[in-house]
Design a protein around this motif. Structure first.
Motif, PDB file in Angstrom:
ATOM      1  N   ILE A 180      -4.197  15.305 -10.972  1.00 34.35           N
ATOM      2  CA  ILE A 180      -3.340  15.127  -9.790  1.00 34.35           C
ATOM      3  C   ILE A 180      -1.866  15.162 -10.159  1.00 34.35           C
ATOM      4  CG2 ILE A 180      -2.764  13.567  -7.864  1.00 34.35           C
ATOM      5  CD1 ILE A 180      -5.562  14.892  -7.735  1.00 34.35           C
ATOM      6  N   ASP A 181      -1.481  14.509 -11.246  1.00 35.00           N
ATOM      7  CA  ASP A 181      -0.067  14.502 -11.653  1.00 35.00           C
ATOM      8  C   ASP A 181       0.414  15.913 -11.977  1.00 35.00           C
ATOM      9  OD1 ASP A 181       0.121  11.752 -11.293  1.00 35.00           O
ATOM     10  OD2 ASP A 181      -0.393  11.301 -13.374  1.00 35.00           O
ATOM     11  N   GLY A 182      -0.421  16.687 -12.687  1.00 39.50           N
ATOM     12  CA  GLY A 182      -0.071  18.065 -13.005  1.00 39.50           C
ATOM     13  C   GLY A 182       0.043  18.918 -11.757  1.00 39.50           C
ATOM     14  N   LEU A 183      -0.863  18.706 -10.805  1.00 36.99           N
ATOM     15  CA  LEU A 183      -0.840  19.462  -9.550  1.00 36.99           C
ATOM     16  C   LEU A 183       0.420  19.151  -8.756  1.00 36.99           C
ATOM     17  CD1 LEU A 183      -2.277  21.392  -7.583  1.00 36.99           C
ATOM     18  CD2 LEU A 183      -3.423  19.380  -6.621  1.00 36.99           C
ATOM     19  N   ILE A 184       0.779  17.891  -8.682  1.00 38.64           N
ATOM     20  CA  ILE A 184       1.993  17.493  -7.946  1.00 38.64           C
ATOM     21  C   ILE A 184       3.222  18.149  -8.558  1.00 38.64           C
ATOM     22  CG2 ILE A 184       3.512  15.518  -7.525  1.00 38.64           C
ATOM     23  CD1 ILE A 184       0.960  13.882  -6.899  1.00 38.64           C
ATOM     24  N   LYS A 185       3.291  18.164  -9.878  1.00 31.87           N
ATOM     25  CA  LYS A 185       4.426  18.804 -10.567  1.00 31.87           C
ATOM     26  C   LYS A 185       4.434  20.314 -10.295  1.00 31.87           C
ATOM     27  CE  LYS A 185       6.709  19.112 -15.026  1.00 31.87           C
ATOM     28  NZ  LYS A 185       6.670  18.742 -16.448  1.00 31.87           N
ATOM     29  N   ALA A 186       3.252  20.940 -10.335  1.00 27.22           N
ATOM     30  CA  ALA A 186       3.155  22.385 -10.096  1.00 27.22           C
ATOM     31  C   ALA A 186       3.547  22.753  -8.665  1.00 27.22           C
ATOM     32  CB  ALA A 186       1.741  22.870 -10.401  1.00 27.22           C
ATOM     33  N   TYR A 187       3.210  21.926  -7.709  1.00 23.66           N
ATOM     34  CA  TYR A 187       3.623  22.173  -6.321  1.00 23.66           C
ATOM     35  C   TYR A 187       5.145  22.298  -6.245  1.00 23.66           C
ATOM     36  CZ  TYR A 187      -0.418  21.784  -3.149  1.00 23.66           C
ATOM     37  OH  TYR A 187      -1.554  22.026  -2.411  1.00 23.66           O
ATOM     38  N   GLU A 188       5.844  21.415  -6.963  1.00 27.71           N
ATOM     39  CA  GLU A 188       7.305  21.461  -6.889  1.00 27.71           C
ATOM     40  C   GLU A 188       7.869  22.647  -7.668  1.00 27.71           C
ATOM     41  OE1 GLU A 188      11.258  18.638  -7.246  1.00 27.71           O
ATOM     42  OE2 GLU A 188       9.274  17.744  -7.452  1.00 27.71           O
ATOM     43  N   THR A 189       7.392  22.860  -8.893  1.00 29.63           N
ATOM     44  CA  THR A 189       7.972  23.925  -9.715  1.00 29.63           C
ATOM     45  C   THR A 189       7.578  25.316  -9.230  1.00 29.63           C
ATOM     46  OG1 THR A 189       6.156  23.782 -11.315  1.00 29.63           O
ATOM     47  CG2 THR A 189       8.138  22.490 -11.786  1.00 29.63           C
ATOM     48  N   ARG A 190       6.386  25.476  -8.672  1.00 31.14           N
ATOM     49  CA  ARG A 190       5.923  26.809  -8.270  1.00 31.14           C
ATOM     50  C   ARG A 190       6.065  27.090  -6.782  1.00 31.14           C
ATOM     51  NH1 ARG A 190       0.611  27.648 -12.117  1.00 31.14           N
ATOM     52  NH2 ARG A 190       1.639  26.979 -14.036  1.00 31.14           N
ATOM     53  N   LEU A 191       5.851  26.062  -5.956  1.00 33.23           N
ATOM     54  CA  LEU A 191       5.899  26.264  -4.504  1.00 33.23           C
ATOM     55  C   LEU A 191       7.176  25.727  -3.868  1.00 33.23           C
ATOM     56  CD1 LEU A 191       2.233  25.251  -3.555  1.00 33.23           C
ATOM     57  CD2 LEU A 191       3.126  27.541  -4.083  1.00 33.23           C
ATOM     58  N   GLY A 192       7.951  24.940  -4.602  1.00 33.51           N
ATOM     59  CA  GLY A 192       9.158  24.337  -4.024  1.00 33.51           C
ATOM     60  C   GLY A 192       8.832  23.206  -3.069  1.00 33.51           C
ATOM     61  N   VAL A 193       7.658  22.561  -3.272  1.00 36.06           N
ATOM     62  CA  VAL A 193       7.219  21.481  -2.393  1.00 36.06           C
ATOM     63  C   VAL A 193       7.106  20.203  -3.208  1.00 36.06           C
ATOM     64  CG1 VAL A 193       5.342  20.628  -0.920  1.00 36.06           C
ATOM     65  CG2 VAL A 193       5.953  23.060  -0.895  1.00 36.06           C
ATOM     66  N   ARG A 194       7.921  19.218  -2.867  1.00 41.44           N
ATOM     67  CA  ARG A 194       7.881  17.926  -3.551  1.00 41.44           C
ATOM     68  C   ARG A 194       6.863  17.016  -2.862  1.00 41.44           C
ATOM     69  NH1 ARG A 194      13.409  15.991  -3.981  1.00 41.44           N
ATOM     70  NH2 ARG A 194      13.416  17.347  -5.804  1.00 41.44           N
ATOM     71  N   ILE A 195       6.013  16.404  -3.668  1.00 38.76           N
ATOM     72  CA  ILE A 195       4.996  15.479  -3.150  1.00 38.76           C
ATOM     73  C   ILE A 195       5.214  14.124  -3.788  1.00 38.76           C
ATOM     74  CG2 ILE A 195       2.538  14.946  -2.999  1.00 38.76           C
ATOM     75  CD1 ILE A 195       1.975  17.945  -3.291  1.00 38.76           C
ATOM     76  N   GLU A 196       5.207  13.092  -2.965  1.00 35.70           N
ATOM     77  CA  GLU A 196       5.227  11.716  -3.456  1.00 35.70           C
ATOM     78  C   GLU A 196       3.916  11.082  -3.037  1.00 35.70           C
ATOM     79  OE1 GLU A 196       7.847   7.597  -3.090  1.00 35.70           O
ATOM     80  OE2 GLU A 196       8.249   9.256  -1.714  1.00 35.70           O
ATOM     81  N   ARG A 197       3.204  10.513  -4.010  1.00 32.57           N
ATOM     82  CA  ARG A 197       1.922   9.875  -3.718  1.00 32.57           C
ATOM     83  C   ARG A 197       2.105   8.359  -3.752  1.00 32.57           C
ATOM     84  NH1 ARG A 197      -2.857   8.013  -6.258  1.00 32.57           N
ATOM     85  NH2 ARG A 197      -4.724   8.605  -5.096  1.00 32.57           N
ATOM     86  N   LEU A 198       1.712   7.707  -2.672  1.00 33.04           N
ATOM     87  CA  LEU A 198       1.763   6.257  -2.598  1.00 33.04           C
ATOM     88  C   LEU A 198       0.341   5.767  -2.437  1.00 33.04           C
ATOM     89  CD1 LEU A 198       4.279   7.487  -0.609  1.00 33.04           C
ATOM     90  CD2 LEU A 198       4.970   5.147  -0.963  1.00 33.04           C
ATOM     91  N   ALA A 199      -0.097   4.911  -3.378  1.00 33.49           N
ATOM     92  CA  ALA A 199      -1.486   4.452  -3.348  1.00 33.49           C
ATOM     93  C   ALA A 199      -1.538   2.952  -3.126  1.00 33.49           C
ATOM     94  CB  ALA A 199      -2.189   4.811  -4.637  1.00 33.49           C
TER      95      ALA A 199
END
Length: 199
Positions: A180-199
């Motif tokens: 999940i952490d790698g996917l969140i980082k990839a969303y920002e670097t590749r798609l330009g989409v920042r995700i913040e996960r609050l659990a």
């Protein structure tokens, strides 16, 4: 006979997915969850959004369907909702809600879109494109596992991701799997989409 077996297998798979989509409503109603909603939305509108998220997750708990709510953050009001979706793992914004959102953004107001994900997964291509199309400042996913994902467009996609499509997002999700952490980082670097996960 093989058709009967495959139908039974499909029905069993759907029942398993629906069980995984059960929501712990105690957690969603809890203090920690309320604080996370407040962190995302601010104190003014957080009580309204939290009530709606509880309603949405209660409505869709144990199902594979999604609801959508939209908010005018500057006016502190709910713009509208879509709660009768007919396709699994999908939610769409109808003309009436899209028009109401446009009125808010045309007035210079910030808009947020909230919807649930039965599979508790990252934003889909449709989720990301909906933000862009409707001029929303950010989106929020109320995951059935009790987590909250806030996402926003912060840049443009790069390389082979110039178009955010179901296929390109699916390939990215497949590449990272349970990381999940790698996917969140990839969303920002590749798609330009920042995700913040609050659990």
């Amino acid at each position: 006979m093989s058709g009967v077996v495959s139908c039974r297998a499909m029905a069993a798979a759907r029942r398993d997915a629906e069980r995984m989509a059960d929501v712990d409503m105690g957690k969603v109603g809890g203090k920690s969850y309320r604080k996370n909603v407040e962190k995302v939305f601010g104190k003014e509108i957080a009580p309204l959004v939290h009530d709606d998220m509880r309603r949405m997750l209660g409505h869709r708990s144990g199902t594979l369907y999604e609801d959508i709510y939209a908010y005018d953050l500057d006016a502190g009001v709910r713009i509208g909702s879509e709660t009768s979706q007919r396709s699994t793992f999908s939610a769409s914004i109808g003309k009436k809600l899209a028009g109401a959102m446009m009125e808010s953004t045309s007035a210079g107001h910030r808009v947020a879109i909230v919807h649930n994900h039965p599979n508790s997964g990252a934003p889909s291509a449709a989720d990301i494109n909906s933000l862009r199309k409707n001029g929303a400042s950010f989106g929020v996913i109320a995951c059935h596992d009790g987590s909250i994902l806030r996402f926003e467009q912060v840049g443009e996609p790069i390389g082979g991701y110039t178009a955010i499509t179901k296929e390109s997002v699916g390939a990215l999700q497949d590449a990272y799997g349970a990381d999940i952490d790698g996917l969140i980082k990839a969303y920002e670097t590749r798609l330009g989409v920042r995700i913040e996960r609050l659990a």
